[in-house]
Design an enzyme around this catalytic site. Structure first.
Site, PDB file in Angstrom:
ATOM      1  N   PHE A  40       0.684  -1.338  -0.026  1.00  0.00           N
ATOM      2  CA  PHE A  40       0.046  -0.022   0.053  1.00  0.00           C
ATOM      3  C   PHE A  40       0.804   1.280  -0.040  1.00  0.00           C
ATOM      4  O   PHE A  40       0.512   2.297  -0.526  1.00  0.00           O
ATOM      5  CB  PHE A  40      -1.024   0.057   1.287  1.00  0.00           C
ATOM      6  CG  PHE A  40      -2.054  -1.104   1.108  1.00  0.00           C
ATOM      7  CD1 PHE A  40      -3.227  -0.488   0.644  1.00  0.00           C
ATOM      8  CD2 PHE A  40      -2.048  -2.199   1.594  1.00  0.00           C
ATOM      9  CE1 PHE A  40      -4.341  -1.411   0.683  1.00  0.00           C
ATOM     10  CE2 PHE A  40      -3.095  -3.129   1.417  1.00  0.00           C
ATOM     11  CZ  PHE A  40      -4.187  -2.652   0.801  1.00  0.00           C
ATOM     12  N   ARG A  41       2.121   1.194   0.710  1.00  0.00           N
ATOM     13  CA  ARG A  41       2.775   2.495   0.768  1.00  0.00           C
ATOM     14  C   ARG A  41       4.046   2.654  -0.149  1.00  0.00           C
ATOM     15  O   ARG A  41       4.665   3.641  -0.126  1.00  0.00           O
ATOM     16  CB  ARG A  41       3.439   2.486   2.258  1.00  0.00           C
ATOM     17  CG  ARG A  41       2.553   2.351   3.369  1.00  0.00           C
ATOM     18  CD  ARG A  41       3.094   2.522   4.693  1.00  0.00           C
ATOM     19  NE  ARG A  41       2.069   2.831   5.611  1.00  0.00           N
ATOM     20  CZ  ARG A  41       1.422   4.021   6.014  1.00  0.00           C
ATOM     21  NH1 ARG A  41       2.212   4.988   5.364  1.00  0.00           N
ATOM     22  NH2 ARG A  41       0.842   4.044   6.860  1.00  0.00           N
ATOM     23  N   HIS A 124      -6.893  -5.790  11.066  1.00  0.00           N
ATOM     24  CA  HIS A 124      -7.550  -4.992   9.999  1.00  0.00           C
ATOM     25  C   HIS A 124      -8.513  -5.648   9.217  1.00  0.00           C
ATOM     26  O   HIS A 124      -8.908  -5.001   8.215  1.00  0.00           O
ATOM     27  CB  HIS A 124      -6.429  -4.380   9.067  1.00  0.00           C
ATOM     28  CG  HIS A 124      -5.275  -3.378   9.556  1.00  0.00           C
ATOM     29  ND1 HIS A 124      -4.153  -3.256   9.234  1.00  0.00           N
ATOM     30  CD2 HIS A 124      -5.522  -2.805  10.953  1.00  0.00           C
ATOM     31  CE1 HIS A 124      -3.454  -2.555   9.987  1.00  0.00           C
ATOM     32  NE2 HIS A 124      -4.284  -1.977  10.909  1.00  0.00           N
ATOM     33  N   CYS A 157     -27.339  -4.924   1.940  1.00  0.00           N
ATOM     34  CA  CYS A 157     -27.287  -6.105   2.628  1.00  0.00           C
ATOM     35  C   CYS A 157     -28.793  -6.742   2.093  1.00  0.00           C
ATOM     36  O   CYS A 157     -29.894  -6.534   2.079  1.00  0.00           O
ATOM     37  CB  CYS A 157     -27.549  -5.868   4.256  1.00  0.00           C
ATOM     38  SG  CYS A 157     -27.851  -7.233   5.254  1.00  0.00           S
ATOM     39  N   ASN A 223      12.859  -7.755   7.638  1.00  0.00           N
ATOM     40  CA  ASN A 223      12.339  -6.946   6.836  1.00  0.00           C
ATOM     41  C   ASN A 223      13.248  -6.752   5.724  1.00  0.00           C
ATOM     42  O   ASN A 223      14.531  -6.914   5.815  1.00  0.00           O
ATOM     43  CB  ASN A 223      11.936  -5.818   7.423  1.00  0.00           C
ATOM     44  CG  ASN A 223      10.957  -5.068   6.595  1.00  0.00           C
ATOM     45  OD1 ASN A 223      10.013  -5.588   6.162  1.00  0.00           O
ATOM     46  ND2 ASN A 223      11.076  -3.575   6.468  1.00  0.00           N
TER      47      ASN A 223
END
Length: 259
Positions: A40-41, A124, A157, A223
């Protein structure tokens, strides 16, 4: 070929994960980029190329709601065809081997579960489901996306006619209290926390490795790039996740066979 320094790091990591009685893995968007899901970033990521639709705007503005569904429908094509990568599979394998107690993820793609992980905490939410904001009804996202594309209007819905959205946490929307309490309770028991594929920028997820911290906890960051929290970690391993986890798994395998 791995350097002596890398080998030492891998062996130290192996020692930590094999000795820990309760290990928690936290994953972020970098975990899924090798499955074809954009970060996303990143400069070309979702947030850089689309207008962010905030939750209160989604609820109150029909045009914003349509824009949200338009973005989700476009993203769904890549998302729906994605499959777990080697990193997901190694984490699932470690959990099945009893080395990992819980997986907490910032991701909404469900790839950990597809790889075989159990009892995953999705802080999330999940983009695999669409939920009603007024009642307990929910449906498979694939069905609802097709409905939006066919009708060119936001689906309602089936039970109460209320507003529907993906079962994810949108900008400006509060995190699920029960999910966060589960996260806090899980971290209370953690002896080892491994943060993988996360920039550790977005709160409160960025602080998860240190929630309910104790002097005996070890925090490891794995990372591709450096993070702003590296100085708080006991150990940092930088490298592409798939390749790095593959090498770590080899060391773990050696240690398990030696026992």
């Amino acid at each position: 070929m791995n350097s002596d320094k890398s080998i030492d790091l891998y062996r130290l990591f192996t020692s930590h994960i094999c000795e820990s009685k309760f290990t928690v893995v936290l994953t972020g968007a970098g975990m899924s980029t090798e499955s074809g899901i954009p970060d996303f970033r990143s400069p070309n990521g979702v947030w850089a190329t689309n207008r962010q639709v905030y939750f209160d705007e989604f609820v109150s503005d029909r045009e914003a709601r349509y824009e949200y569904w338009r973005q989700k429908s476009v993203a769904h094509r890549e998302f729906a065809s994605s499959v777990p990568n080697i990193g997901h599979r190694i984490i699932a394998k470690w959990q099945q081997d009893g080395l990992i107690s819980r997986v907490i993820t910032q991701n909404i793609d469900g790839l950990h579960q597809q790889a075989g992980c159990e009892d995953v905490i999705e802080i999330h939410g999940t983009a695999r489901r669409v939920a009603c904001l007024s009642c307990d009804w929910s449906e498979d996202a694939e069905i609802m996306v097709h409905r939006f594309l066919a009708d060119d209007k936001c689906p309602k819905c089936d039970e109460c006619g209320g507003i529907t959205k993906h079962a994810t946490i949108s900008f400006g929307q509060q995190l699920n209290e029960a999910v966060m309490q589960d996260t806090i309770d899980t971290l209370r028991k953690a002896e080892l926390v491994i943060a993988m594929g996360t920039s550790l920028v977005v709160e409160p997820a960025a602080s998860i490795p240190w929630i309910n911290n104790n002097p005996n906890r070890t925090v490891v960051i794995v990372n591709r790039d450096e993070t702003g929290k590296d100085h708080l970690a006991d150990m940092v391993i930088n490298g592409e996740l798939g390749a790095t986890l593959t090498e770590l798994d080899k060391e773990v395998e050696r240690a398990l066979k030696a026992d």
